[in-house]
Design a protein around this motif. Structure first.
Motif, short mmCIF file in Angstrom:
data_model
loop_
_atom_site.label_atom_id
_atom_site.label_comp_id
_atom_site.label_asym_id
_atom_site.label_seq_id
_atom_site.Cartn_x
_atom_site.Cartn_y
_atom_site.Cartn_z
N ALA A 51 0.86 -1.26 0.02
CA ALA A 51 -0.17 0.12 -0.05
C ALA A 51 1.03 1.18 -0.14
O ALA A 51 0.63 2.30 -0.58
CB ALA A 51 -1.00 0.01 1.12
N SER A 52 2.02 1.11 0.80
CA SER A 52 2.80 2.52 0.76
C SER A 52 3.37 2.53 -0.53
O SER A 52 3.80 3.66 -1.05
CB SER A 52 3.86 2.20 2.21
OG SER A 52 4.84 1.28 1.61
N LEU A 53 3.61 1.58 -1.00
CA LEU A 53 4.36 1.70 -2.51
C LEU A 53 3.33 2.06 -3.75
O LEU A 53 3.80 2.17 -4.83
CB LEU A 53 5.37 0.55 -2.73
CG LEU A 53 6.57 0.41 -1.84
CD1 LEU A 53 7.03 -1.22 -2.17
CD2 LEU A 53 7.45 1.29 -1.95
N GLY A 54 2.01 1.85 -3.43
CA GLY A 54 1.23 1.95 -4.53
C GLY A 54 1.30 0.78 -5.35
O GLY A 54 0.83 0.90 -6.43
N LEU A 55 1.34 -0.54 -5.05
CA LEU A 55 1.50 -1.75 -5.73
C LEU A 55 0.73 -2.55 -5.30
O LEU A 55 0.22 -2.74 -4.15
CB LEU A 55 3.00 -2.31 -5.71
CG LEU A 55 4.28 -1.00 -6.07
CD1 LEU A 55 5.23 -1.70 -5.87
CD2 LEU A 55 3.99 -0.89 -7.68
N ARG A 56 0.56 -3.56 -6.09
CA ARG A 56 -0.33 -4.87 -5.65
C ARG A 56 0.45 -6.02 -5.32
O ARG A 56 1.20 -6.38 -6.52
CB ARG A 56 -1.49 -5.12 -6.62
CG ARG A 56 -2.57 -5.94 -6.18
CD ARG A 56 -3.88 -5.78 -6.88
NE ARG A 56 -5.05 -6.48 -6.41
CZ ARG A 56 -5.78 -7.40 -6.85
NH1 ARG A 56 -5.54 -7.72 -8.21
NH2 ARG A 56 -6.86 -8.12 -6.38
N ALA A 57 0.52 -6.49 -4.25
CA ALA A 57 1.34 -7.51 -4.16
C ALA A 57 0.74 -9.06 -4.30
O ALA A 57 -0.31 -9.53 -3.91
CB ALA A 57 1.69 -7.76 -2.32
N PRO A 58 1.44 -10.00 -5.23
CA PRO A 58 0.91 -11.22 -5.58
C PRO A 58 1.24 -12.13 -4.58
O PRO A 58 2.69 -12.37 -4.17
CB PRO A 58 1.75 -11.59 -6.86
CG PRO A 58 2.98 -10.56 -7.02
CD PRO A 58 2.76 -9.28 -6.07
N VAL A 59 0.50 -12.68 -3.70
CA VAL A 59 0.55 -13.35 -2.63
C VAL A 59 0.09 -14.82 -2.69
O VAL A 59 -0.75 -14.84 -3.10
CB VAL A 59 0.02 -12.71 -1.42
CG1 VAL A 59 -0.06 -13.80 -0.12
CG2 VAL A 59 0.78 -11.66 -1.16
N ALA A 60 1.00 -15.72 -2.47
CA ALA A 60 0.59 -17.28 -2.02
C ALA A 60 0.76 -17.42 -0.64
O ALA A 60 1.85 -17.14 0.06
CB ALA A 60 1.42 -18.15 -2.92
N LEU A 61 -0.03 -18.07 0.15
CA LEU A 61 0.07 -18.48 1.44
C LEU A 61 0.71 -20.08 1.48
O LEU A 61 0.36 -21.04 0.82
CB LEU A 61 -1.47 -18.71 2.03
CG LEU A 61 -2.21 -17.45 2.37
CD1 LEU A 61 -3.33 -17.78 3.14
CD2 LEU A 61 -1.34 -16.29 3.03
N ARG A 62 1.88 -20.09 1.97
CA ARG A 62 2.51 -21.32 2.23
C ARG A 62 1.80 -21.89 3.66
O ARG A 62 2.04 -21.49 4.68
CB ARG A 62 4.13 -21.17 2.53
CG ARG A 62 4.50 -22.33 2.95
CD ARG A 62 6.25 -22.41 3.16
NE ARG A 62 6.75 -23.62 3.68
CZ ARG A 62 7.88 -23.71 3.97
NH1 ARG A 62 9.01 -22.73 3.57
NH2 ARG A 62 8.36 -25.02 4.21
N VAL A 63 1.31 -23.25 3.33
CA VAL A 63 0.56 -23.87 4.50
C VAL A 63 1.27 -24.82 5.12
O VAL A 63 2.45 -25.28 4.57
CB VAL A 63 -0.80 -24.35 3.74
CG1 VAL A 63 -1.73 -23.32 3.37
CG2 VAL A 63 -0.65 -25.44 2.90
N ASN A 64 1.29 -24.99 6.21
CA ASN A 64 2.14 -25.97 6.95
C ASN A 64 0.94 -27.35 7.11
O ASN A 64 0.04 -27.17 7.84
CB ASN A 64 2.25 -25.68 8.48
CG ASN A 64 3.17 -26.83 9.16
OD1 ASN A 64 2.76 -28.05 9.01
ND2 ASN A 64 4.29 -26.34 9.89
#
Length: 445
Positions: free
Chosen positions: A150-163
């Motif tokens: 948000a501070s960079l004005g970008l959208r982060a591509p996120v995957a959740l690493r699950v245990n």
């Protein structure tokens, strides 16, 4: 005709090697490299690395899985460049590994940033560079990534690493998928984070990731872990969440002795049976499997001596150069490069010069009679070997060499103690604007 290295196993691994488990080294060529470069040194076969990548890519082609190399296995720039030219992506676990991948010419769009402890600076750099995805491993990291994006004005591509709480049945120090391990998001937290992502425009939730450990020889834990992942995908989709990608991790093992090695075709079949029908883009992240068999640590015998009932061969490579035996109890096959006396049937404990009792590589049988100046090589040393080397005991950092078709190229020169000492000279005191009172600054002269 050139003589290939005679390979001997330690009694810890019994006798005999599984087929195609190590680089086939030309003893005459390696001997000449040793004379030119000095020992100890690592040597790698780029052909063996390329063959491993092609074999894996071919096996995974029916399931459409892409390959991202786990840079932590060996981050040498020449290896990264070779794999990148072949079309391989990169799985990184630090900002330093990102710098290496980018320097090697890997597009940021082919980099996956994994790791349980990414710093704010590393996250910001990854987002600015435009990496393919960030594998988030905790709710706290999820919110930090969102705030930084948000501070960079970008959208982060996120995957959740699950245990997935699956025992990889490997060494305890390289098992990463059990409940209580530091890695991954607990299964009970996944749905809530997907809901949270839906309310944050700066997060693009692109999927799930899993990685259960390293040097996995029995593939059944993969089936269990991927089954957990498949059930999770179906549950999330019933809740209205898209899950377009699955990062299946790495960890497939190689044979260091006669225990046998798993089949990548069998791994591909497991992937097809568990997650192949979900319509997700799939990625695997091998490290050791691509480079482990391609490397060897070449070392010179310094002395032999009797120690009780055991005969020792003291070599010029130490646990600082190859720490896996001391750290994990690993035993690498031993290749005899050059022996002045010949013969066979001798047994030696092969040890290094480091001032630690743990600086022992193994006990090897059926060796020729060794003497000062003989050359031996620890095989299957292309992964987690040079990358874990240190300068303990003020020893030079070992060089690395590519060997191919009777030629060699130094791909990392020896880093000397004199060069390292330069980092410690001409330092200056600086004033600290704020901090503890002088009486609390213990140990400061």
């Amino acid at each position: 005709m050139n003589k290939h290295i005679d390979v001997k196993n330690s009694r810890a691994n019994d006798a005999g090697l599984a087929k195609n488990t190590q680089i086939e080294l030309d003893s005459n060529c390696i001997s000449m490299v040793a004379d030119a470069v000095g020992t100890p040194f690592y040597c790698y076969s780029p052909e063996v690395i390329a063959q491993a990548y092609e074999e894996l890519s071919t096996a995974l082609s029916p399931v459409g899985a892409s390959v991202c190399y786990a840079v932590k296995a060996n981050g040498n720039l020449s290896i990264l460049q070779l794999l990148s030219r072949l079309g391989c992506g990169m799985d990184i676990v630090s900002g330093g590994e990102m710098e290496r991948a980018l320097e090697a010419g890997v597009p940021a769009s082919r980099i996956i940033f994994s790791g349980v402890g990414k710093s704010p600076r590393e996250i910001a750099r990854a987002l600015t560079e435009g990496v393919h995805q960030i594998n988030v491993e905790s709710p706290a990291e999820f919110h930090l990534v969102a705030d930084i994006a948000a501070s960079l004005g970008l959208r982060a591509p996120v995957a959740l690493r699950v245990n997935p709480d699956v025992d990889a049945q490997t060494h305890a120090k390289i098992s990463t998928g059990k409940k209580g391990d530091k890695f991954g998001v607990a299964l009970g937290d996944v749905a809530g984070l997907f809901e949270a992502a839906a309310g944050r425009a700066e997060i693009e939730m692109v999927g799930l990731a899993v990685h259960i450990g390293s040097q996995i020889l029995d593939l059944s834990p993969y089936r269990r872990a991927y089954g957990v992942l498949a059930d999770l995908v179906r549950d999330l989709r019933t809740q209205g969440h898209a899950v377009p990608r699955l990062d299946l991790g790495g960890g497939i093992g190689i044979a260091y002795g006669d225990q046998g090695a798993p089949s990548v075709a069998e791994l591909a079949a497991i992937i097809a049976e568990t997650v192949g029908g979900l319509g997700c883009a799939l990625t695997v992240e091998p490290g050791r499997w691509l480079v482990g068999r391609a490397g060897a640590l070449v070392t010179t015998v310094l002395y032999t001596k009797e120690a009780g009932e055991r005969t020792l061969a003291i070599v010029d490579a130490g646990m600082n150069d190859l720490v896996r035996p001391a750290l994990y109890g690993a035993v690498h096959p031993l290749g005899v490069v050059r022996s002045a006396r010949g013969g066979e049937g001798q047994s030696y404990g092969v040890v290094g010069p480091v001032c630690e009792s743990s600086d022992i590589f193994g006990v090897y049988d059926d060796l020729p009679q060794l003497a000062a100046g003989d050359l031996v090589a620890f095989l299957c040393a292309g992964a987690y070997s040079a990358s874990m080397a240190s300068t303990y005991n003020a020893r030079d950092l070992v060089p690395e060499v590519f060997v191919s078709n009777g030629r060699f190229r130094i791909v990392r020169r020896r880093q000397t103690t004199r060069e390292l000492m330069a980092l410690e000279k001409d330092t200056v005191w600086q004033d600290v604007e704020s901090g503890p009172a002088p009486e609390n600054r213990k140990g400061i002269a």
